[in-house]
Write a protein that holds these residues in place. Structure first.
Motif, mmCIF file in Angstrom:
data_model
loop_
_atom_site.group_PDB
_atom_site.id
_atom_site.type_symbol
_atom_site.label_atom_id
_atom_site.label_comp_id
_atom_site.label_asym_id
_atom_site.label_seq_id
_atom_site.Cartn_x
_atom_site.Cartn_y
_atom_site.Cartn_z
ATOM 1 N N PHE A 103 0.761 -1.228 -0.116
ATOM 2 C CA PHE A 103 0.130 -0.111 -0.220
ATOM 3 C C PHE A 103 0.941 1.327 0.163
ATOM 4 O O PHE A 103 1.919 1.136 0.655
ATOM 5 C CB PHE A 103 -0.901 0.082 1.258
ATOM 6 N N ILE A 104 0.611 2.260 -0.824
ATOM 7 C CA ILE A 104 0.976 3.730 -0.602
ATOM 8 C C ILE A 104 0.280 4.869 -0.604
ATOM 9 O O ILE A 104 -0.430 5.169 -1.488
ATOM 10 C CB ILE A 104 2.054 3.803 -2.001
ATOM 11 N N PRO A 105 0.168 5.161 0.838
ATOM 12 C CA PRO A 105 0.621 4.826 1.953
ATOM 13 C C PRO A 105 -0.512 3.779 2.496
ATOM 14 O O PRO A 105 -0.002 2.914 3.164
ATOM 15 C CB PRO A 105 0.785 5.961 3.029
ATOM 16 N N ASN A 106 -1.626 3.795 2.330
ATOM 17 C CA ASN A 106 -2.546 3.069 2.773
ATOM 18 C C ASN A 106 -3.982 3.164 1.685
ATOM 19 O O ASN A 106 -4.217 4.260 0.955
ATOM 20 C CB ASN A 106 -3.226 3.430 4.086
ATOM 21 N N PRO A 107 -5.042 2.173 1.935
ATOM 22 C CA PRO A 107 -5.985 2.363 0.793
ATOM 23 C C PRO A 107 -7.001 3.504 1.066
ATOM 24 O O PRO A 107 -7.436 3.988 0.024
ATOM 25 C CB PRO A 107 -6.770 0.908 0.980
ATOM 26 N N VAL A 108 -7.178 4.015 2.014
ATOM 27 C CA VAL A 108 -7.924 5.034 2.469
ATOM 28 C C VAL A 108 -7.330 6.132 1.647
ATOM 29 O O VAL A 108 -8.012 7.062 1.040
ATOM 30 C CB VAL A 108 -8.129 5.340 3.947
ATOM 31 N N ASN A 109 -5.964 6.447 1.869
ATOM 32 C CA ASN A 109 -5.414 7.727 1.046
ATOM 33 C C ASN A 109 -5.417 7.421 -0.278
ATOM 34 O O ASN A 109 -5.798 8.091 -1.121
ATOM 35 C CB ASN A 109 -4.106 7.659 1.666
ATOM 36 N N SER A 110 -4.839 6.154 -0.848
ATOM 37 C CA SER A 110 -4.607 5.959 -2.419
ATOM 38 C C SER A 110 -5.753 5.865 -2.997
ATOM 39 O O SER A 110 -5.889 6.333 -4.251
ATOM 40 C CB SER A 110 -3.874 4.745 -2.541
ATOM 41 N N LEU A 111 -7.086 5.571 -2.584
ATOM 42 C CA LEU A 111 -8.290 5.427 -2.906
ATOM 43 C C LEU A 111 -9.383 6.367 -2.811
ATOM 44 O O LEU A 111 -10.328 6.507 -3.257
ATOM 45 C CB LEU A 111 -9.046 4.127 -2.690
ATOM 46 N N ASN A 112 -8.659 7.249 -1.956
ATOM 47 C CA ASN A 112 -9.336 8.602 -1.475
ATOM 48 C C ASN A 112 -10.686 8.190 -1.013
ATOM 49 O O ASN A 112 -11.751 8.838 -1.647
ATOM 50 C CB ASN A 112 -9.515 9.482 -2.490
ATOM 51 N N ASN A 113 -10.898 7.152 -0.276
ATOM 52 C CA ASN A 113 -12.096 6.598 0.160
ATOM 53 C C ASN A 113 -12.405 6.691 1.691
ATOM 54 O O ASN A 113 -12.064 5.384 2.173
ATOM 55 C CB ASN A 113 -12.457 5.199 -0.637
ATOM 56 N N PRO A 114 -12.591 7.238 2.473
ATOM 57 C CA PRO A 114 -12.771 7.277 3.778
ATOM 58 C C PRO A 114 -13.706 6.487 4.207
ATOM 59 O O PRO A 114 -13.783 5.753 5.291
ATOM 60 C CB PRO A 114 -12.884 8.726 4.436
ATOM 61 N N ILE A 304 -1.367 14.181 -2.849
ATOM 62 C CA ILE A 304 -1.983 15.406 -3.645
ATOM 63 C C ILE A 304 -2.488 14.631 -4.849
ATOM 64 O O ILE A 304 -3.448 14.817 -5.304
ATOM 65 C CB ILE A 304 -1.003 16.357 -3.952
ATOM 66 N N LYS A 305 -1.819 13.583 -5.202
ATOM 67 C CA LYS A 305 -2.023 13.045 -6.654
ATOM 68 C C LYS A 305 -3.459 12.113 -6.397
ATOM 69 O O LYS A 305 -4.157 12.376 -7.322
ATOM 70 C CB LYS A 305 -1.041 12.048 -7.208
ATOM 71 N N HIS A 306 -3.404 11.446 -5.291
ATOM 72 C CA HIS A 306 -4.706 10.781 -5.049
ATOM 73 C C HIS A 306 -5.814 11.645 -4.518
ATOM 74 O O HIS A 306 -7.006 11.180 -4.546
ATOM 75 C CB HIS A 306 -4.648 9.872 -3.788
ATOM 76 N N GLY A 307 -5.570 13.018 -4.545
ATOM 77 C CA GLY A 307 -6.806 13.850 -4.076
ATOM 78 C C GLY A 307 -7.133 13.679 -2.713
ATOM 79 O O GLY A 307 -8.349 14.303 -2.247
ATOM 80 N N HIS A 308 -6.455 13.241 -1.975
ATOM 81 C CA HIS A 308 -6.750 12.921 -0.451
ATOM 82 C C HIS A 308 -6.299 14.252 0.461
ATOM 83 O O HIS A 308 -5.576 14.917 0.017
ATOM 84 C CB HIS A 308 -6.179 11.638 0.221
ATOM 85 N N GLN A 309 -6.777 14.129 1.894
ATOM 86 C CA GLN A 309 -6.546 15.308 2.726
ATOM 87 C C GLN A 309 -5.069 15.151 2.946
ATOM 88 O O GLN A 309 -4.499 14.157 3.496
ATOM 89 C CB GLN A 309 -7.251 15.205 3.759
ATOM 90 N N ARG A 310 -4.274 16.316 2.652
ATOM 91 C CA ARG A 310 -2.751 16.246 2.825
ATOM 92 C C ARG A 310 -2.335 16.167 4.228
ATOM 93 O O ARG A 310 -1.345 15.533 4.390
ATOM 94 C CB ARG A 310 -2.197 17.472 2.128
ATOM 95 N N ALA A 311 -3.288 16.873 5.000
ATOM 96 C CA ALA A 311 -2.550 16.842 6.562
ATOM 97 C C ALA A 311 -3.247 15.425 7.330
ATOM 98 O O ALA A 311 -2.819 15.536 8.663
ATOM 99 C CB ALA A 311 -3.177 18.023 7.227
#
Length: 371
Positions: A103-114, A304-311
């Protein structure tokens, strides 16, 4: 005899590097018979030692072997009672690159799916649902022939602490076969190897530091007694040279690269200022804050590329929460309180470091902060 047989089994004879690369998948024909073994004068050397395993001392023999045919220089520790080989060191470095998935870094981030956890989908994520896995190189595997293990110049996977049941790091016949899914306990070993190597390679090749944690970090993917915890451990005798261990309860901690990066942050600080961040109060809070910052920075561009929350960080590890901590809010320096936890006070420091990152960009910020 046991050690000599192991030396021969793991040290095939290759006249050339080209032949070695071609034969790494099948080396049975390159194993030298014991009668043809050509030892250096005076070898093997045997020493009586005690070996620490699971916090207990075992009587053992440390045996050093250097040979011209097959060419090799290795040191083995063998349990004096069970005859089990408990440690092998190879002093001839013929690195081999392997391959695995992480995973890079994890599926919630990489799939942008909380909603991955709250929707109940976490237990069924697969390569098609959608694919949360990344196929990555595993550079610098120390073994040049099978079996291949996750041991390299920057991290060595070991069974250090007691989980339940016991877990041994993977040992496989194909260097490109470290392709496990997250329901396989060996997946966490691959995660640690890849992400620690990636972080150290970044420190050296992009930040230009060659003396920051430039050593093999001992790591246990399934330690902490199996609890929902992870830690970096150093003692008075190992300041600057500790190890990391990750727990298994709930979501296995090493499935989330943010957790790996956070603990590697502690290793970085202890390596550069041994013991300085081990106390209580402000130094400990700075340690926790830097670990959170390092996790966010390490995957900043991907986030940023995944469109996820950066912080946000550690979203996978603490589901069904949206995130474990974030580095863009929290108390300010005048709100430091000695009764607060080190992690709460640490948000003061991570918030400051994150503002530096936003102002200067990742590479410049990381170089300045490590300096």
């Amino acid at each position: 005899d046991i050690v000599i047989n192991e030396f021969l089994r793991t040290t095939p004879h290759f006249p050339s590097k080209a032949e070695q690369q071609q034969q790494q998948g099948d080396v049975s024909k390159k194993i030298v018979n014991k009668d043809a073994l050509q030892l250096k004068k005076g070898d093997p050397q045997v020493e009586d030692v005690f070996f620490s395993r699971k916090g207990r001392l075992h009587r053992a023999y440390r045996i050093s072997i250097t040979a011209d045919k097959p060419f090799g220089s290795k040191q083995f520790v063998i349990d004096a009672n069970s005859a089990e080989i408990v440690q092998t060191k190879n002093f001839v470095h013929n690195w081999v690159d392997g391959q695995g998935q992480v995973f890079i870094p994890n599926p919630v981030n990489s799939l942008n799916n909380p909603a991955l956890f709250t929707s109940g989908a976490a237990s069924s994520i697969s390569t098609n649902n959608p694919n949360p896995y990344f196929t990555v190189p595993l550079p610098g595997l120390a073994a040049s022939t099978a079996p291949f293990t996750l041991s390299g110049p920057f991290v060595v996977l070991e069974d250090i602490e007691d989980p339940s049941p016991l877990h041994s790091p993977p040992s496989i016949d194909d260097a490109n076969g470290f392709n496990f899914t997250h329901d396989n306990p060996r997946f966490e070993d691959v995660m640690i190897y890849y992400h620690v190597y990636r972080m150290q390679n970044y420190i050296q090749t992009e930040l230009y530091f060659t003396d920051v944690m430039n050593r093999p970090l001992r790591a246990d993917a399934h330690g902490c007694g199996g609890s929902d915890n992870s830690h970096y451990v150093s003692t008075a005798g190992t300041l600057g040279e500790g190890y990391v261990a990750f727990g298994d309860e709930g979501v296995q901690d090493a499935e989330d690269a943010d957790v790996i990066a956070h603990e590697y942050g502690h290793a970085i600080q202890d390596n550069q200022a041994p013991g300085a961040y081990s106390g209580f109060g402000q130094p400990r809070a700075m340690g926790e804050g830097f670990g959170d910052y390092w996790a966010v920075s390490s995957y900043y561009e991907e986030t940023i590329k995944h469109g996820h929350q950066r912080a946000w960080l550690m979203e996978w590890d603490v589901a069904p929460q949206e995130y474990f901590r974030r580095v863009n809010d929290g108390p300010t320096a005048d709100q430091f309180h000695s009764a607060s936890s080190d992690w709460e006070n640490g948000r003061i420091w991570s918030r400051v470091l994150y503002k530096i990152l936003l102002s200067l960009g990742r590479t410049t910020a990381d170089r300045l902060i490590l300096q």
